[in-house]
Scaffold this active site. Structure first.
Site, PDB file in Angstrom:
ATOM      1  N   ALA A   1       0.795  -1.235   0.000  1.00 38.00           N
ATOM      2  CA  ALA A   1       0.000   0.000   0.000  1.00 38.00           C
ATOM      3  C   ALA A   1       0.823   1.279   0.000  1.00 38.00           C
ATOM      4  CB  ALA A   1      -0.937   0.006   1.211  1.00 38.00           C
ATOM      5  N   ALA A   2       2.106   1.190   0.330  1.00 47.60           N
ATOM      6  CA  ALA A   2       2.943   2.388   0.319  1.00 47.60           C
ATOM      7  C   ALA A   2       3.692   2.565  -0.995  1.00 47.60           C
ATOM      8  CB  ALA A   2       3.944   2.344   1.481  1.00 47.60           C
TER       9      ALA A   2
ATOM     10  N   ILE B   1       1.925   2.120  -6.893  1.00 50.34           N
ATOM     11  CA  ILE B   1       0.566   1.738  -7.282  1.00 50.34           C
ATOM     12  C   ILE B   1      -0.329   1.709  -6.055  1.00 50.34           C
ATOM     13  CG2 ILE B   1      -0.899  -0.093  -8.214  1.00 50.34           C
ATOM     14  CD1 ILE B   1       1.462  -0.922  -9.981  1.00 50.34           C
TER      15      ILE B   1
ATOM     16  N   ARG C   1       8.772  -7.886 -18.175  1.00 51.32           N
ATOM     17  CA  ARG C   1       8.005  -8.433 -17.050  1.00 51.32           C
ATOM     18  C   ARG C   1       8.596  -9.753 -16.578  1.00 51.32           C
ATOM     19  NH1 ARG C   1       4.214  -5.477 -19.884  1.00 51.32           N
ATOM     20  NH2 ARG C   1       2.761  -4.255 -18.609  1.00 51.32           N
TER      21      ARG C   1
ATOM     22  N   ASN D   1       9.577 -10.885  -7.803  1.00 54.34           N
ATOM     23  CA  ASN D   1       8.171 -10.800  -7.412  1.00 54.34           C
ATOM     24  C   ASN D   1       7.493 -12.143  -7.176  1.00 54.34           C
ATOM     25  OD1 ASN D   1       8.393  -8.056  -7.472  1.00 54.34           O
ATOM     26  ND2 ASN D   1       7.325  -7.775  -9.409  1.00 54.34           N
TER      27      ASN D   1
ATOM     28  N   ILE E   1      -2.164  -7.672  -8.901  1.00 53.57           N
ATOM     29  CA  ILE E   1      -1.662  -6.607  -9.770  1.00 53.57           C
ATOM     30  C   ILE E   1      -0.180  -6.809 -10.063  1.00 53.57           C
ATOM     31  CG2 ILE E   1      -1.083  -4.135  -9.826  1.00 53.57           C
ATOM     32  CD1 ILE E   1      -3.729  -3.573  -8.454  1.00 53.57           C
ATOM     33  N   THR E   2       0.545  -7.385  -9.113  1.00 57.79           N
ATOM     34  CA  THR E   2       1.999  -7.517  -9.210  1.00 57.79           C
ATOM     35  C   THR E   2       2.410  -8.275 -10.471  1.00 57.79           C
ATOM     36  OG1 THR E   2       2.153  -7.554  -6.795  1.00 57.79           O
ATOM     37  CG2 THR E   2       4.062  -8.340  -8.026  1.00 57.79           C
TER      38      THR E   2
ATOM     39  N   ASP F   1      -5.284  -2.796 -19.621  1.00 59.72           N
ATOM     40  CA  ASP F   1      -5.262  -3.054 -21.070  1.00 59.72           C
ATOM     41  C   ASP F   1      -6.570  -2.617 -21.713  1.00 59.72           C
ATOM     42  OD1 ASP F   1      -2.744  -4.256 -20.660  1.00 59.72           O
ATOM     43  OD2 ASP F   1      -3.708  -6.167 -20.194  1.00 59.72           O
TER      44      ASP F   1
ATOM     45  N   ARG G   1      -6.578   1.209 -21.743  1.00 54.43           N
ATOM     46  CA  ARG G   1      -5.698   1.705 -22.800  1.00 54.43           C
ATOM     47  C   ARG G   1      -6.346   1.569 -24.176  1.00 54.43           C
ATOM     48  NH1 ARG G   1      -0.210  -0.864 -20.214  1.00 54.43           N
ATOM     49  NH2 ARG G   1       0.669   1.073 -19.374  1.00 54.43           N
TER      50      ARG G   1
ATOM     51  N   HIS H   1      -1.228 -10.317 -19.910  1.00 56.69           N
ATOM     52  CA  HIS H   1      -0.990  -8.941 -19.468  1.00 56.69           C
ATOM     53  C   HIS H   1       0.461  -8.526 -19.697  1.00 56.69           C
ATOM     54  CE1 HIS H   1      -1.769  -5.247 -17.364  1.00 56.69           C
ATOM     55  NE2 HIS H   1      -0.959  -5.521 -16.372  1.00 56.69           N
TER      56      HIS H   1
END
Length: 327
Positions: A9-10, A13, A88, A95, A118-119, A151, A154, A179
């Site tokens: 959260a910090a 994103i 990615r 990640n 989301i990661t 996506d 966009r 993605h």
């Protein structure tokens, strides 16, 4: 009433996403977790004049467990962001472990929550989450998703820009596949209302949707990747889940998911020969209730689909192999 937990959260994103969620009347409680600064972000947000309560937690003193306790929706944006020259796949080395550790605690603390990933790389991190939840016997395919809404955002934005139309939100363009890069397939031929694009403009829009993240990484010169727009897209997806939980009907969003576990998904997976794919999904109070097929494709899109599927198979295999090796 809904409690949403944001992990990471910090970050670039997570922080704007948390702000948007704090502003939402659909959120009653917001729980923030990160390895740094989360309590400060929470106090900052609590100065905003909306009713939802915000709390922040660090790893010490079972902070992750406390952040997750009672959560209805968990959004994972933790991890490192892309830098110039990184793909990615490069992110995977860092990640993948982050996702697995967080999902293990989700499995223990709030196994019935929606889990939204989301990661990046989402093509691989979602399979890690799924296999981890399976190992703990709490996997519900109707509630675990990779967020690919950016996506979709966009696609409508870039078509609006190239055709100089007044409102991108008036365009509904399905974006399916994965993605990252060539796995992203905007179905411009299915745009509602229909639009006329020259082959040159079609190719340009498709490429921008697929590789739009690269232009942000380059423009920020190493200072970040797609963060604010990703926060917006994540908020849009969470909002759709919240609306469906509140019994709103016909809530449909494209999302990347494990197809065989969702009504309609098994047939799509068999046709494509891949178990993970982003398709339009209808949501109800308990999660995904139907996965919709791709529909008729143009010849151009059919060619791109083959490329997307082959790359996705490799991405999925990488995520599954990592998860199984670490469990």
């Amino acid at each position: 009433m809904p409690k949403v937990a944001v992990l990471g959260a910090a970050g670039q994103i997570g922080s704007p996403l948390s702000l948007l969620l704090k502003m939402s009347p659909l959120v009653t409680e917001l729980s923030l977790y990160d390895i740094v600064h989360a309590p400060g972000v929470a106090i900052d947000l609590n100065h905003i004049d909306t009713p939802s309560k915000v709390t922040g937690f660090l790893p010490d003193n079972d902070g992750l467990k406390k952040a997750l306790a009672g959560a209805d929706i968990v959004v994972i944006s933790a991890g490192i962001a892309r830098k110039p020259g990184m793909t990615r796949d490069d992110l995977f080395k860092v990640n993948a472990g982050v996702i697995q550790n967080l999902v293990i605690e989700i499995a223990k603390t709030c196994p019935n929550a929606f889990v939204l990933i989301i990661t990046n790389p989402v093509n691989s991190t979602l399979p890690i989450a799924v296999e981890t939840l399976k190992k703990h016997n709490v996997f519900n395919p109707a509630k675990v998703f990779g967020v690919t809404t950016l996506d979709v955002v966009r696609a409508s934005t870039f078509v609006q820009q190239v055709l100089d139309l007044p409102d991108p939100k008036a365009l509904k363009i399905p974006v399916v596949g994965g993605h990252s890069g060539a796995t992203i397939l905007p179905l411009l031929s299915q745009c509602v209302p229909a639009v006329k694009l020259t082959e040159e403009k079609r190719d340009a829009v498709t490429y921008r949707v697929q590789f739009g993240g690269d232009e942000i990484v380059q423009a920020k010169a190493g200072a970040g990747s797609a963060t604010t727009c990703m926060a917006y897209a994540g908020f849009r997806f969470v909002s759709s889940i919240l609306k469906a939980m509140g019994s709103e009907s016909k809530v449909i969003e494209e999302t990347y998911l494990y197809l065989p576990g969702v009504p309609g998904g098994k047939e799509i997976a068999a046709e494509l020969s891949v178990d993970y794919f982003a398709v339009p999904v209808e949501f109800g109070r308990a999660g995904a209730v139907k996965a919709y097929p791709l529909g008729p494709l143009s010849g151009y899109e059919t060619k791109l689909l083959k490329v997307a599927v082959e790359e996705l198979k490799r991405n999925v295999s990488k995520g599954v192999s990592f998860a199984l090796a670490g469990l």
